[in-house]
Design an enzyme around this catalytic site. Structure first.
Site, PDB file in Angstrom:
ATOM      1  N   HIS A   1      -5.331   7.711 -59.478  1.00  0.00           N
ATOM      2  CA  HIS A   1      -6.319   8.236 -58.524  1.00  0.00           C
ATOM      3  C   HIS A   1      -6.378   7.455 -57.215  1.00  0.00           C
ATOM      4  O   HIS A   1      -7.070   7.864 -56.292  1.00  0.00           O
ATOM      5  CB  HIS A   1      -7.713   8.234 -59.158  1.00  0.00           C
ATOM      6  CG  HIS A   1      -8.305   6.854 -59.308  1.00  0.00           C
ATOM      7  ND1 HIS A   1      -7.880   5.989 -60.261  1.00  0.00           N
ATOM      8  CD2 HIS A   1      -9.259   6.203 -58.598  1.00  0.00           C
ATOM      9  CE1 HIS A   1      -8.561   4.851 -60.159  1.00  0.00           C
ATOM     10  NE2 HIS A   1      -9.404   4.953 -59.145  1.00  0.00           N
TER      11      HIS A   1
HETATM   12  C1  UD1 Z   1     -14.086   5.154 -56.776  1.00  0.00           C
HETATM   13  C2  UD1 Z   1     -13.887   3.654 -56.464  1.00  0.00           C
HETATM   14  C3  UD1 Z   1     -12.674   3.139 -57.236  1.00  0.00           C
HETATM   15  C4  UD1 Z   1     -12.800   3.447 -58.710  1.00  0.00           C
HETATM   16  C5  UD1 Z   1     -13.020   4.953 -58.903  1.00  0.00           C
HETATM   17  C6  UD1 Z   1     -13.182   5.347 -60.344  1.00  0.00           C
HETATM   18  C7  UD1 Z   1     -14.530   2.948 -54.198  1.00  0.00           C
HETATM   19  C8  UD1 Z   1     -14.014   2.468 -52.900  1.00  0.00           C
HETATM   20  N1  UD1 Z   1     -13.618   3.433 -55.051  1.00  0.00           N
HETATM   21  O1  UD1 Z   1     -12.966   5.845 -56.281  1.00  0.00           O
HETATM   22  O2  UD1 Z   1     -12.598   1.740 -57.067  1.00  0.00           O
HETATM   23  O3  UD1 Z   1     -11.610   3.054 -59.367  1.00  0.00           O
HETATM   24  O4  UD1 Z   1     -14.219   5.313 -58.179  1.00  0.00           O
HETATM   25  O5  UD1 Z   1     -13.249   6.723 -60.449  1.00  0.00           O
HETATM   26  O6  UD1 Z   1     -15.716   2.899 -54.431  1.00  0.00           O
HETATM   27  N2  UD1 Z   1     -15.511  13.404 -56.709  1.00  0.00           N
HETATM   28  C9  UD1 Z   1     -15.907  14.425 -57.528  1.00  0.00           C
HETATM   29  N3  UD1 Z   1     -16.960  14.205 -58.366  1.00  0.00           N
HETATM   30  C10 UD1 Z   1     -17.628  13.016 -58.394  1.00  0.00           C
HETATM   31  C11 UD1 Z   1     -17.216  11.985 -57.540  1.00  0.00           C
HETATM   32  C12 UD1 Z   1     -16.151  12.196 -56.718  1.00  0.00           C
HETATM   33  O7  UD1 Z   1     -15.343  15.501 -57.536  1.00  0.00           O
HETATM   34  O8  UD1 Z   1     -18.570  12.886 -59.210  1.00  0.00           O
HETATM   35  C13 UD1 Z   1     -14.350  13.623 -55.843  1.00  0.00           C
HETATM   36  C14 UD1 Z   1     -14.761  13.915 -54.410  1.00  0.00           C
HETATM   37  O9  UD1 Z   1     -13.881  14.826 -53.888  1.00  0.00           O
HETATM   38  C15 UD1 Z   1     -14.570  12.589 -53.718  1.00  0.00           C
HETATM   39  C16 UD1 Z   1     -13.370  12.023 -54.488  1.00  0.00           C
HETATM   40  O10 UD1 Z   1     -13.546  12.471 -55.834  1.00  0.00           O
HETATM   41  O11 UD1 Z   1     -14.364  12.703 -52.373  1.00  0.00           O
HETATM   42  C17 UD1 Z   1     -13.287  10.528 -54.458  1.00  0.00           C
HETATM   43  O12 UD1 Z   1     -14.507   9.959 -54.918  1.00  0.00           O
HETATM   44  P1  UD1 Z   1     -15.002   8.538 -54.347  1.00  0.00           P
HETATM   45  O13 UD1 Z   1     -16.265   8.120 -55.017  1.00  0.00           O
HETATM   46  O14 UD1 Z   1     -14.998   8.563 -52.857  1.00  0.00           O
HETATM   47  O15 UD1 Z   1     -13.849   7.537 -54.758  1.00  0.00           O
HETATM   48  P2  UD1 Z   1     -12.959   7.443 -56.095  1.00  0.00           P
HETATM   49  O16 UD1 Z   1     -11.575   7.835 -55.748  1.00  0.00           O
HETATM   50  O17 UD1 Z   1     -13.611   8.101 -57.267  1.00  0.00           O
END
Ligand code: UD1
Length: 386
Positions: A226
């Site tokens: 991811h």
């Molecule tokens: C975040 C953490 C990462 C961790 C990961 C575990 C930071 C900088 N990164 O990354 O260290 O390893 O979580 O998962 O904090 N989204 C959904 N549903 C949700 C949350 C997110 O669909 O409940 C999607 C959204 O499109 C979002 C993308 O996932 O933009 C990324 O989510 P985000 O929280 O920005 O970062 P992660 O890649 O999950």
């Protein structure tokens, strides 16, 4: 004493569960001063499968405050979190703020707490990848620089902090809190049936339900990926997908546990159809904690860019190809006695390590103080420091 602990994203939930349990145990003993604990969820992860299901499974009480910051750019997430958390601090005036891990919530709430003159404790301090292109490395550096108590999982982390000039009396080597959760849930997970887990979590577009049986699970690989460095650029993601679909699945079945970000990117880059309904490749939605633990126990090999999984593989003995060029968790690497090997996203390196690892066996490793009792040590230190 009043303590606010903060969670934001999935890996945080797994780390906070034993801390909350340790506070409960402490408050249940015959001591005079109790800890008043407030759990704050920043709302960075909000989907049921990324958030609520972990609270239920790990017996984490409902957050007292959910700030609902949601997704966005880093500045948006950090900014919104700081604005909301400042209100919480001003209202609650805690003695301590406790943050875990290295996500945006960790960093944003650390800055806010210190600007409000509240003492700060960081669980999982001292990890360093040395890679400033990782948002998590920036979060780690900022959080550790501001923390009054730094709880570290291993000696390498202690030395990182000493090298940065952190005073010795702030550093507390307590072990790995994620392993508290693993040990507390190992037995329950081992009772789950792997076939059922897979059938339940196959994504709806996958039509291979009928081919899942115990025979298929005799030898299998798991993958999770991811990180932006692996999934955001077409050439990188495409080469990983090519290796999986053209080579790996010819050797053994592969279960791909898909992160929402990765699913979005695969679709955007036109790679989704390629990974769907291919023989020996099965796409699963995000798994519950016990489900992934169960599959990891049974897997012959893990490919991942997740930090937590590198550690869990180490303790379970699952050989792990870490799809990164560096790691903030070197203790999990084979040269430090662990089970993982860094392969970056270069297919030649992934292939070589994959072939070598396929011949190996599962050998569990337990680094010093990864013993399931880290959270109790942390609570003791906070009480004595107050
Ligand atoms: C975040 C953490 C990462 C961790 C990961 C575990 C930071 C900088 N990164 O990354 O260290 O390893 O979580 O998962 O904090 N989204 C959904 N549903 C949700 C949350 C997110 O669909 O409940 C999607 C959204 O499109 C979002 C993308 O996932 O933009 C990324 O989510 P985000 O929280 O920005 O970062 P992660 O890649 O999950």
């Amino acid at each position: 004493m009043k303590v606010i602990s903060v969670v934001g994203a999935r890996p945080n939930f797994i780390k906070i569960a034993p801390f909350i349990q340790a506070i409960k145990t402490y408050n249940g003993s015959s001591i005079s001063e109790k800890i008043a604990h407030i759990l704050v969820h920043t709302g960075q992860h909000y989907d049921d499968c990324m958030s609520r299901s972990f609270f239920k499974e790990l017996n984490i009480p409902e957050a007292d405050i959910n700030m609902g910051v949601g997704s966005g750019t880093h500045a948006e997430q950090v900014g919104r979190t700081m604005i909301e958390f400042e209100k919480v601090i001003r209202w609650e005036r805690p003695d301590w703020v406790v943050v875990v891990g290295d996500v945006n919530a960790t960093c944003a709430c650390s800055i806010t707490a210190k600007k409000e003159n509240v003492k700060l404790a960081h669980i999982e301090a001292g990890l360093r990848s040395g890679d400033m292109t990782m948002p998590e490395e920036i979060n780690r550096l900022v959080t550790d620089r501001l923390s009054d108590l730094l709880f570290t999982p291993d000696e390498i982390s202690n030395n990182n902090l000493r090298g940065e000039g952190v005073p010795e009396n702030r550093i507390h080597f307590v072990g790995n809190i994620m392993i508290d959760t693993l040990e507390a849930n190992r037995e329950k997970a081992s009772r789950l049936d792997s076939v059922q887990i897979i059938v339940k979590n196959l994504i709806s577009e996958n039509s291979q339900r009928s081919s899942i049986n115990n025979q298929l699970l005799k030898r299998f690989a798991l993958i999770t990926v991811h990180r932006p460095s692996n999934v955001d650029d077409r050439p990188v993601l495409e080469s990983i997908v090519d290796f999986l679909t053209d080579e790996l699945v010819k050797e053994l079945p592969l279960f791909w546990i898909i992160h929402p970000r990765t699913e979005t990117k695969l679709k955007l880059l036109g790679l989704w159809d390629k990974v769907l309904n291919l023989d020996n490749l099965f796409i699963l939605g995000p798994l519950a904690y016990h489900e992934l633990l169960r599959l990891n126990m049974a897997a012959n090999i893990m490919l991942t860019d997740s930090g937590g999984l590198q550690e869990e593989c180490c303790v379970l003995g699952t050989p792990c190809l870490t799809l990164r060029w560096n790691t903030e968790r070197p203790v999990t690497l084979r040269e430090h006695g662990g089970t993982s090997v860094l392969v970056g996203n270069d297919v030649d390196q992934i292939r070589d390590a994959f072939r070598e690892i396929l011949l190996g066996k599962k050998v569990p490793v337990q680094p010093d103080l990864w013993d399931g009792r880290t959270a109790d040590r942390i609570v003791k230190v906070i009480i004595n420091a107050n």
